[in-house]
Design a protein around this motif. Structure first.
Motif, PDB file in Angstrom:
ATOM      1  N   ASP A 170      96.294  60.826  37.875  1.00 51.11           N
ATOM      2  CA  ASP A 170      95.192  61.747  37.191  1.00 51.11           C
ATOM      3  C   ASP A 170      95.867  62.620  36.071  1.00 51.11           C
ATOM      4  OD1 ASP A 170      93.327  63.718  37.035  1.00 51.11           O
ATOM      5  OD2 ASP A 170      94.128  64.927  38.753  1.00 51.11           O
ATOM      6  N   PRO A 171      95.582  62.226  34.851  1.00 48.26           N
ATOM      7  CA  PRO A 171      95.836  62.779  33.703  1.00 48.26           C
ATOM      8  C   PRO A 171      95.653  64.299  33.552  1.00 48.26           C
ATOM      9  CG  PRO A 171      94.701  60.681  33.285  1.00 48.26           C
ATOM     10  CD  PRO A 171      94.831  60.925  34.600  1.00 48.26           C
ATOM     11  N   ASP A 172      94.681  64.527  34.152  1.00 46.12           N
ATOM     12  CA  ASP A 172      94.031  65.987  34.054  1.00 46.12           C
ATOM     13  C   ASP A 172      94.915  66.892  34.778  1.00 46.12           C
ATOM     14  OD1 ASP A 172      91.924  65.404  32.321  1.00 46.12           O
ATOM     15  OD2 ASP A 172      90.453  65.172  34.106  1.00 46.12           O
ATOM     16  N   SER A 173      95.903  66.236  35.529  1.00 46.39           N
ATOM     17  CA  SER A 173      96.825  66.906  36.404  1.00 46.39           C
ATOM     18  C   SER A 173      98.239  67.581  35.636  1.00 46.39           C
ATOM     19  CB  SER A 173      97.293  66.375  37.813  1.00 46.39           C
ATOM     20  OG  SER A 173      98.126  65.307  37.620  1.00 46.39           O
ATOM     21  N   ASP A 174      98.343  67.106  34.557  1.00 49.44           N
ATOM     22  CA  ASP A 174      99.450  67.448  33.579  1.00 49.44           C
ATOM     23  C   ASP A 174      99.314  68.986  33.325  1.00 49.44           C
ATOM     24  OD1 ASP A 174     101.451  67.757  31.672  1.00 49.44           O
ATOM     25  OD2 ASP A 174     100.639  66.474  30.331  1.00 49.44           O
ATOM     26  N   PRO A 175     100.360  69.778  33.805  1.00 50.16           N
ATOM     27  CA  PRO A 175     100.234  71.153  33.580  1.00 50.16           C
ATOM     28  C   PRO A 175     100.491  71.736  32.290  1.00 50.16           C
ATOM     29  CG  PRO A 175     102.276  70.431  34.703  1.00 50.16           C
ATOM     30  CD  PRO A 175     101.307  69.467  34.827  1.00 50.16           C
ATOM     31  N   ILE A 176     101.062  70.898  31.492  1.00 50.01           N
ATOM     32  CA  ILE A 176     101.347  71.397  29.938  1.00 50.01           C
ATOM     33  C   ILE A 176      99.988  71.217  29.277  1.00 50.01           C
ATOM     34  CG2 ILE A 176     102.432  70.744  27.834  1.00 50.01           C
ATOM     35  CD1 ILE A 176     104.056  72.137  30.136  1.00 50.01           C
ATOM     36  N   GLY A 177      99.342  69.875  29.671  1.00 50.05           N
ATOM     37  CA  GLY A 177      98.120  69.735  29.122  1.00 50.05           C
ATOM     38  C   GLY A 177      97.089  70.735  29.419  1.00 50.05           C
ATOM     39  N   GLN A 178      97.003  71.257  30.658  1.00 54.59           N
ATOM     40  CA  GLN A 178      96.177  72.335  31.170  1.00 54.59           C
ATOM     41  C   GLN A 178      96.506  73.581  30.315  1.00 54.59           C
ATOM     42  OE1 GLN A 178      97.032  72.748  35.273  1.00 54.59           O
ATOM     43  NE2 GLN A 178      96.215  70.591  35.820  1.00 54.59           N
ATOM     44  N   ALA A 179      97.870  74.047  30.224  1.00 53.04           N
ATOM     45  CA  ALA A 179      98.124  75.066  29.513  1.00 53.04           C
ATOM     46  C   ALA A 179      97.594  75.179  27.968  1.00 53.04           C
ATOM     47  CB  ALA A 179      99.762  75.309  29.493  1.00 53.04           C
ATOM     48  N   VAL A 180      97.782  73.936  27.474  1.00 53.27           N
ATOM     49  CA  VAL A 180      97.296  73.858  25.845  1.00 53.27           C
ATOM     50  C   VAL A 180      95.880  73.833  25.846  1.00 53.27           C
ATOM     51  CG1 VAL A 180      97.096  72.207  23.974  1.00 53.27           C
ATOM     52  CG2 VAL A 180      99.237  72.523  25.358  1.00 53.27           C
ATOM     53  N   GLY A 181      95.193  73.366  26.890  1.00 53.23           N
ATOM     54  CA  GLY A 181      93.873  73.320  26.726  1.00 53.23           C
ATOM     55  C   GLY A 181      93.435  74.884  26.800  1.00 53.23           C
ATOM     56  N   LEU A 182      93.790  75.582  27.799  1.00 51.00           N
ATOM     57  CA  LEU A 182      93.689  76.965  27.876  1.00 51.00           C
ATOM     58  C   LEU A 182      93.808  77.937  26.857  1.00 51.00           C
ATOM     59  CD1 LEU A 182      94.879  77.419  31.897  1.00 51.00           C
ATOM     60  CD2 LEU A 182      92.535  77.722  30.951  1.00 51.00           C
ATOM     61  N   TYR A 183      94.902  77.672  26.053  1.00 50.27           N
ATOM     62  CA  TYR A 183      95.401  78.146  24.924  1.00 50.27           C
ATOM     63  C   TYR A 183      94.425  78.148  23.824  1.00 50.27           C
ATOM     64  CZ  TYR A 183      98.396  80.396  21.377  1.00 50.27           C
ATOM     65  OH  TYR A 183      98.960  80.887  20.413  1.00 50.27           O
ATOM     66  N   GLU A 184      94.063  76.927  23.623  1.00 51.18           N
ATOM     67  CA  GLU A 184      93.038  76.436  22.675  1.00 51.18           C
ATOM     68  C   GLU A 184      91.852  76.955  22.782  1.00 51.18           C
ATOM     69  OE1 GLU A 184      93.398  72.115  22.206  1.00 51.18           O
ATOM     70  OE2 GLU A 184      95.265  72.470  21.076  1.00 51.18           O
ATOM     71  N   ALA A 185      91.461  77.241  23.999  1.00 58.09           N
ATOM     72  CA  ALA A 185      90.042  77.793  24.446  1.00 58.09           C
ATOM     73  C   ALA A 185      89.944  79.314  24.374  1.00 58.09           C
ATOM     74  CB  ALA A 185      89.693  77.310  25.755  1.00 58.09           C
ATOM     75  N   GLY A 186      91.170  79.791  23.869  1.00 59.54           N
ATOM     76  CA  GLY A 186      91.275  81.370  23.894  1.00 59.54           C
ATOM     77  C   GLY A 186      91.727  82.241  25.302  1.00 59.54           C
ATOM     78  N   ASP A 187      91.929  81.135  26.123  1.00 55.64           N
ATOM     79  CA  ASP A 187      92.411  82.001  27.583  1.00 55.64           C
ATOM     80  C   ASP A 187      94.071  81.947  27.517  1.00 55.64           C
ATOM     81  OD1 ASP A 187      92.832  83.073  29.906  1.00 55.64           O
ATOM     82  OD2 ASP A 187      91.498  81.679  31.177  1.00 55.64           O
ATOM     83  N   VAL A 188      94.356  82.823  26.614  1.00 50.17           N
ATOM     84  CA  VAL A 188      95.909  83.016  26.319  1.00 50.17           C
ATOM     85  C   VAL A 188      96.640  83.340  27.667  1.00 50.17           C
ATOM     86  CG1 VAL A 188      97.700  83.905  24.986  1.00 50.17           C
ATOM     87  CG2 VAL A 188      95.660  83.426  23.928  1.00 50.17           C
TER      88      VAL A 188
END
Length: 318
Positions: A170-188
């Motif tokens: 499950d590539p979506d389970s990558d926590p670093i990818g999750q963190a980057v996605g949140l950061y880029e979405a403005g949820d710092v």
């Protein structure tokens, strides 16, 4: 002589507390609570796992017990994987959490003391410079790369990468990818929370250190940003270097994906030194990057040229 029968319930409870405390001291620290040990200590050493707005999630260096530390002057420049020496002021428990307030006497990066298991170097094969493409658009090879090529074949490795909670299917389970996605979405704040959760699980999550540094650094950074980012990058580099030792002669190519977190930390460390005007330290790091990753996907060779010319970081970005 105390007449116990005349004591109130509150006074009896206080007497019992004092007797229990005295017994623990007589029998040794084994029966003393963490709060008692913290409150009585002249100084304590805490390992930082998560720096938050008003508090720092830590563990005691000696026994690894979780403590939430509230610095007397507020959170300033503390960084994950560093060791704080603290003079306690007050210790207490609220709910299931142990809190400590006090004054930070010092901070150091000493990963050897943390007794972390070195990340494994996996899947060794031989890197052969004759099989690589050199030069820009068939132009001459840059001077900084000539000694790297002349050194000939060397062993190539892939550094173990720690990613808590990752499901390989499950590539979506990558926590670093999750963190980057949140950061880029403005949820710092939530993105930092994910990175902190990774580090509380395992301080060897190098990409968490790299991204904490990246998000502090700024473009161009102010002096305090460069200094704080440097601490994050330095932590990741120091943890990765536990695997390399002082005489490592191998290669960690960028195209072997799990090497990237360490290389990101190293690149960030070079940039933070450069941004603070430490050309010598930055130059050594960029040169080392060329030996570790000769294909130089991160552009260390161009940074090295700027540093050797004593071009300021700010001017190089203008």
């Amino acid at each position: 002589m105390m007449d116990i029968e005349k004591l109130s319930q509150r006074e009896l409870n206080e007497l019992k507390r004092r007797i229990d405390q005295r017994l623990r001291r007589v029998e040794g620290d084994g029966r003393r609570t963490l709060v008692e040990r913290l409150a009585d200590a002249k100084s304590v050493e805490l390992v930082v796992f998560a720096v938050k707005g008003q508090a720092i999630r830590c563990r005691t260096l000696d026994q690894g017990e979780p403590v939430t530390f509230r610095p007397g002057a507020g959170v300033r420049s503390e960084a994950e994987a560093h060791i704080l020496t603290v003079r306690p002021r007050k210790a207490w428990v609220y709910g299931r959490t142990t809190y400590l307030s006090g004054h930070v006497l010092g901070m150091r990066l000493d990963v050897a003391t943390l007794r972390l298991a070195p990340l494994k170097l996996l899947d060794e094969w031989t890197w052969e410079p004759r099989e690589e493409g050199w030069g820009e658009d068939d132009g001459p090879v840059m001077e900084c790369l000539k000694p790297v090529i002349a050194a000939g074949p060397r062993p190539s490795f892939e550094m173990e990468q720690i990613l808590p909670g990752l499901d390989p299917d499950d590539p979506d389970s990558d926590p670093i990818g999750q963190a980057v996605g949140l950061y880029e979405a403005g949820d710092v704040s939530q993105s930092f929370k994910v990175l902190h959760q990774c580090l509380e699980e395992d301080l060897r999550v190098l990409d968490a250190h790299a991204h904490l540094g990246n998000w502090v650094f700024g473009d161009p950074p102010r002096d305090w940003q460069a200094k704080l980012a440097q601490r994050h990058y330095a932590a990741g580099v120091a943890i990765g270097e536990l695997s390399l030792g002082c005489d490592f002669k191998g290669v960690l190519p960028w195209n072997r994906i799990d090497n990237r977190p360490f290389l990101r930390c190293l690149h960030g460390l070079g940039l933070s030194h450069w941004a603070q005007g430490d050309f010598e330290a930055a130059g050594k790091i960029f040169e080392r990057m060329l030996w570790l990753n000769p294909n130089d996907n991160q552009g260390a060779r161009f940074c090295l040229l700027e540093v050797e010319a004593r071009t300021s970081y700010r001017k190089s970005k203008s």
